[in-house]
Design an enzyme around this catalytic site. Structure first.
Site, short mmCIF file in Angstrom:
data_model
loop_
_atom_site.label_atom_id
_atom_site.label_comp_id
_atom_site.label_asym_id
_atom_site.label_seq_id
_atom_site.Cartn_x
_atom_site.Cartn_y
_atom_site.Cartn_z
N CYS A 2 -6.20 28.13 -12.00
CA CYS A 2 -5.46 28.95 -12.94
C CYS A 2 -4.77 27.62 -13.76
O CYS A 2 -4.41 26.96 -13.31
CB CYS A 2 -4.86 30.09 -12.52
SG CYS A 2 -5.43 31.37 -11.69
N ARG A 27 -9.32 25.42 -17.13
CA ARG A 27 -8.91 25.54 -15.68
C ARG A 27 -9.11 26.77 -15.03
O ARG A 27 -9.21 26.88 -13.96
CB ARG A 27 -7.49 25.22 -15.24
CG ARG A 27 -6.89 23.94 -15.84
CD ARG A 27 -5.31 23.88 -15.49
NE ARG A 27 -4.78 24.03 -14.01
CZ ARG A 27 -5.02 22.94 -13.11
NH1 ARG A 27 -5.25 21.86 -13.33
NH2 ARG A 27 -4.71 23.14 -11.81
N TRP A 74 -8.11 32.16 -13.57
CA TRP A 74 -9.55 32.21 -12.63
C TRP A 74 -9.60 33.29 -11.50
O TRP A 74 -8.72 33.15 -10.68
CB TRP A 74 -9.95 30.80 -12.15
CG TRP A 74 -11.32 30.52 -11.72
CD1 TRP A 74 -12.60 30.39 -12.38
CD2 TRP A 74 -11.59 30.55 -10.48
NE1 TRP A 74 -13.52 30.18 -11.50
CE2 TRP A 74 -13.03 30.37 -10.22
CE3 TRP A 74 -10.92 30.65 -9.02
CZ2 TRP A 74 -13.83 30.31 -8.99
CZ3 TRP A 74 -11.51 30.65 -7.95
CH2 TRP A 74 -13.07 30.29 -7.96
N ASN A 100 -0.71 30.17 -9.44
CA ASN A 100 -2.07 29.63 -9.39
C ASN A 100 -2.07 29.34 -7.66
O ASN A 100 -1.25 28.54 -7.30
CB ASN A 100 -2.19 28.45 -10.12
CG ASN A 100 -3.43 27.65 -9.91
OD1 ASN A 100 -4.35 28.16 -9.24
ND2 ASN A 100 -3.32 26.39 -10.28
N GLY A 101 -3.17 29.96 -7.15
CA GLY A 101 -3.50 29.43 -5.78
C GLY A 101 -3.63 30.93 -4.99
O GLY A 101 -4.18 32.06 -5.62
N GLU A 484 -27.49 15.11 -9.57
CA GLU A 484 -26.45 15.15 -10.71
C GLU A 484 -26.93 15.83 -11.78
O GLU A 484 -26.41 16.57 -12.31
CB GLU A 484 -25.79 13.78 -10.70
CG GLU A 484 -24.65 13.63 -12.08
CD GLU A 484 -23.42 14.65 -11.75
OE1 GLU A 484 -23.37 15.19 -10.63
OE2 GLU A 484 -22.82 14.86 -12.86
N LYS A 488 -25.88 19.22 -13.33
CA LYS A 488 -25.23 19.44 -14.82
C LYS A 488 -26.16 20.53 -15.27
O LYS A 488 -25.57 21.24 -16.20
CB LYS A 488 -25.62 18.23 -15.63
CG LYS A 488 -24.76 16.82 -15.34
CD LYS A 488 -23.44 16.92 -15.85
CE LYS A 488 -22.34 17.91 -15.02
NZ LYS A 488 -22.05 17.20 -13.82
N GLU A 491 -24.95 24.12 -14.00
CA GLU A 491 -23.66 24.78 -14.37
C GLU A 491 -23.23 24.95 -15.50
O GLU A 491 -22.21 25.60 -15.95
CB GLU A 491 -22.70 23.62 -13.74
CG GLU A 491 -22.42 22.20 -14.04
CD GLU A 491 -21.27 21.44 -13.60
OE1 GLU A 491 -20.25 22.12 -13.10
OE2 GLU A 491 -21.28 20.36 -13.76
N HIS A 507 -42.47 17.79 1.09
CA HIS A 507 -42.09 18.74 2.41
C HIS A 507 -41.82 20.09 2.15
O HIS A 507 -40.74 20.49 2.57
CB HIS A 507 -41.11 17.72 3.15
CG HIS A 507 -41.49 16.20 3.66
ND1 HIS A 507 -42.39 16.00 4.55
CD2 HIS A 507 -41.10 15.27 3.02
CE1 HIS A 507 -42.75 14.88 4.79
NE2 HIS A 507 -41.97 14.29 3.76
N LYS A 606 -12.32 23.76 -13.90
CA LYS A 606 -12.34 22.36 -14.15
C LYS A 606 -12.11 21.87 -12.86
O LYS A 606 -12.25 20.86 -12.19
CB LYS A 606 -11.63 21.87 -15.20
CG LYS A 606 -11.55 20.23 -15.20
CD LYS A 606 -13.09 19.73 -15.36
CE LYS A 606 -13.05 18.33 -15.62
NZ LYS A 606 -14.65 17.69 -15.68
C1 AGP Z 1 -19.08 18.97 -11.90
O1 AGP Z 1 -19.56 18.76 -12.99
C2 AGP Z 1 -18.16 19.95 -11.59
N1 AGP Z 1 -17.25 20.17 -12.40
C3 AGP Z 1 -17.80 20.17 -9.86
O2 AGP Z 1 -18.78 19.99 -9.24
C4 AGP Z 1 -16.88 18.79 -9.86
O3 AGP Z 1 -17.11 17.56 -9.74
C5 AGP Z 1 -16.05 19.28 -8.34
O4 AGP Z 1 -15.36 20.45 -8.46
C6 AGP Z 1 -14.98 17.97 -7.79
O5 AGP Z 1 -14.06 18.07 -8.79
P1 AGP Z 1 -12.87 16.80 -8.67
O6 AGP Z 1 -13.93 15.56 -8.94
O7 AGP Z 1 -12.09 16.97 -9.73
O8 AGP Z 1 -12.52 16.82 -7.31
#
Ligand code: AGP
Length: 611
Positions: A2, A27, A74, A100-101, A484, A488, A491, A507, A606
């Site tokens: 959050c 966030r 969140w 937050n937590g 990667e 992308k 997500e 496989h 994020k």
């Molecule tokens: C990647 O696009 C995502 N937002 C997510 O996988 C991110 O890379 C992951 O949560 C790790 O975050 P960080 O690099 O801040 O630790």
């Protein structure tokens, strides 16, 4: 994860907090709320939905007050709803709290409080903390800040909290354990933020709270203590971020801005470090531990998500150049499996935010076993940056878009520098070192060339926007790029996508191939090219639809593939810095065309500060 903001000063708090929440919305964004302390006491407004929904709800009103806290959520416990939104207030309305937590022992505390007659309005763990504070005040008549401190000593789990009172308009309390909080110091005014984004337009003087610390703020000043009531003197730091860096700068989305910033971010990641004149790399943050790193028997890299993908590139880089064994671990798995660590081991964690709970836990696991622990982070002063023994900052600038882009390429650039420095004078001749450093220095301009393909890729995205599944395939250095690229896409567009080593397709995943599932191949003319072309032929032979990324000037694949994206050539070990760019743009444009919220994809946040 959050977002928390707080303010105490002489400005009207409501609009200031709403703007701060907007800057923190990446966030977490399923609900938002404010608590303002004015002449008539505490006023709380909270709504399901984004910050704009909250702003709309209080449009035309001035909540009236120069003290307050805000929260963007969140959801962890309880669905997004008005009642589960923060702030949560005590039964007697005497104070409001944002959190937050995760309060892991909330059920036990809740049971005890229910036996004492407390009722609960929401499904959240946060409300349990509120009533615990309330109960302590009822029993002891302690001042609010002391009741908060005592309650936190009973909490198991993680928290970043901010609290305001209905009866004291000169008191702002904040505390943290596992969830970041920063105190911004203004002129007769103070700010609280989960990170620097809501603070940077007001002040650059900040104090980073550490785990187990609580701060009591009044307009005349602030006092930091440990949760065990020990006063602390905290260093004041200067924020690196600027307001321009946390705004969109004319782009439609932060993600596109950050994709386009990559040449500059890469130059910043190398500035003062790649030294062609000395034929060397200078990594000041590792200077004190370099001998230990260079003599490591094994390097274990732990990370999450995109950072885990850059870690995989790091494995190829370091093993290829320095011949030091590397193991890459999901941080969440590493910290739970009681890993076997020995004296010659070095643990390296990678985290853009520097706050990812799983990665932070990996740091603590490594340090608990007495192993040197290094960090590659982007956010200066972040918890991971402060808890590792040494490290390297990306200097990529704030990454606001939830989908990580410039952080990925900056991480790979830093890992490339570490690998080259490890190889210098050991496995690389001076001439080879010079040639590789030159190739690295040329990458930002080559990325600029790739970014010129934006319109071509947008046109291509229009063809593939309706696909339901994608497969991404690559070999060697570009196997992690395939992973990667898939991450992308899934997500931000919500299209299912998988990344695989190209050879591994045979496989199992080859059973998925049909003309409705685009297969993206990274097919640079490197040591793996011929084998990748064979894989492309295997897909095409099964009516598969192939998109290939290859070297400019290479026409070999035109007959085989539906689309061929040609990008500048570079050294094989540097190719991820170029091949990842078209995949970022393809995902971005498909997501935009599908009407997805690119910067704040559903269910994501994020910085994942919960385990
Ligand atoms: C990647 O696009 C995502 N937002 C997510 O996988 C991110 O890379 C992951 O949560 C790790 O975050 P960080 O690099 O801040 O630790």
């Amino acid at each position: 994860m959050c977002g928390i903001v707080g303010y105490i000063g002489s400005q009207e708090a409501d609009d200031l907090l709403l703007t701060g929440l907007k800057r923190l919305e990446y966030r977490g964004y399923d609900s938002a709320g404010l608590a303002i302390v004015g002449e008539d006491g505490l006023r709380v407004e909270k709504r399901e939905g984004k910050v704009d929904a909250l702003r709309h709800a209080i449009d035309g009103q001035t909540l009236g007050g120069t003290l307050g806290v805000g929260h963007t959520r969140w959801a962890t416990h309880g669905p997004p709803s008005d009642v589960n939104a923060h702030p949560h207030t005590s039964s007697d309305g005497s104070f409001a709290l944002v959190h937050n937590g995760i309060i892991e022992n909330h059920n036990a505390i809740k049971k005890s409080l229910k036996e004492k007659g407390y009722t609960f309005q929401s499904d959240t763990d946060t409300e349990v903390l509120v009533h615990l504070i309330e109960e302590i005040r009822q029993e002891t008549e302690l001042p609010l800040e002391e009741a908060v401190r005592q309650a936190l000593t009973q909490v198991v789990g993680t928290y970043g909290i901010a609290v305001v009172s209905n009866t004291d308009d000169d008191l702002l309390i904040a505390a943290r354990k596992g969830s970041p909080l920063i105190l911004g110091i203004g002129d007769g005014e103070y700010f609280i933020g989960s990170d620097a984004a809501p603070l940077v337009e007001h002040t650059r003087q900040v104090v980073y709270l550490s785990d187990g610390e609580i701060v009591t703020v009044r307009r005349s000043g602030y006092e930091v203590k440990t949760i065990d009531n020990v006063p602390l003197e905290k260093e004041v730091h200067e924020l690196e971020w600027s307001l321009g860096e946390i705004e969109k700068g004319g782009y439609d989305h932060f993600m596109l801005k950050e994709i386009m910033e990559q040449p500059d971010a890469l130059e910043d990641a190398m500035r003062g470090r790649v030294l062609p004149d000395e034929n060397d790399v200078m990594l000041g943050g590792l200077h004190t531990v370099w001998d230990q790193v260079a003599s490591a028997d094994r390097i274990i890299i732990a990370a999450c998500g995109t950072s885990w993908h850059s870690a995989l590139v790091g494995e190829y880089l370091i093993e290829s150049f320095a011949r030091i064994p590397v193991e890459v671990e999901y941080a969440s798995e590493f910290r739970y499996r009681d890993p076997i660590l020995k004296d010659g081991d070095v643990v390296l964690v990678i985290s853009q935010s520097g706050e990812t709970a799983d990665t932070l836990a990996a740091v603590r696991e490594a340090r608990s076993k007495g192993v040197l622990c290094l960090g590659i982070c982007n956010v200066v002063g972040s918890t991971i940056a402060r808890e590792t023994d040494a490290g390297v900052y990306l200097h990529a600038g704030p990454e606001i878009g939830v989908a990580s882009t410039k952080a990925f390429t900056a991480q790979v650039a830093v890992l490339s520098q570490i690998a080259l420095k490890l190889a210098r004078g050991r496995t690389l001749s001076n001439a080879e070192m010079a040639s590789n450093l030159q190739a690295l220095a040329e990458v930002p301009d080559k990325v600029r060339e790739v970014l010129q393909m934006n319109d071509e890729i947008r046109e291509m995205a229009n063809v593939y926007r309706y696909a339901s599944n994608f497969l991404y395939l690559g070999r060697g250095y570009n196997f992690p790029v395939a992973l990667e690229g898939a991450l992308k896409l899934k997500e931000i567009s919500y299209i299912h996508a998988e990344g695989y080593p190209a050879a591994e397709m045979k496989h199992g995943p080859i059973a998925l191939i049909d003309r409705f599932m685009p297969v993206v191949f990274i097919a640079m003319k490197d040591s793996t090219y011929d084998k990748v072309v064979s894989n492309i032929e295997e897909v095409v032979a099964r009516d598969g639809s192939v998109i290939a990324i290859t070297d400019e000037g290479n026409g070999d694949l035109d007959e085989l593939c539906e689309y061929v994206l040609r990008i500048p050539q570079t050294e094989e070990f540097l190719s991820p810095l170029l091949t990842s760019i078209p995949l970022q743009l393809l995902s971005y444009h498909i997501a935009v065309m599908r009407g997805c919220h690119v910067d704040q994809p559903r269910n994501l946040a994020k910085s994942v500060t919960v385990e």
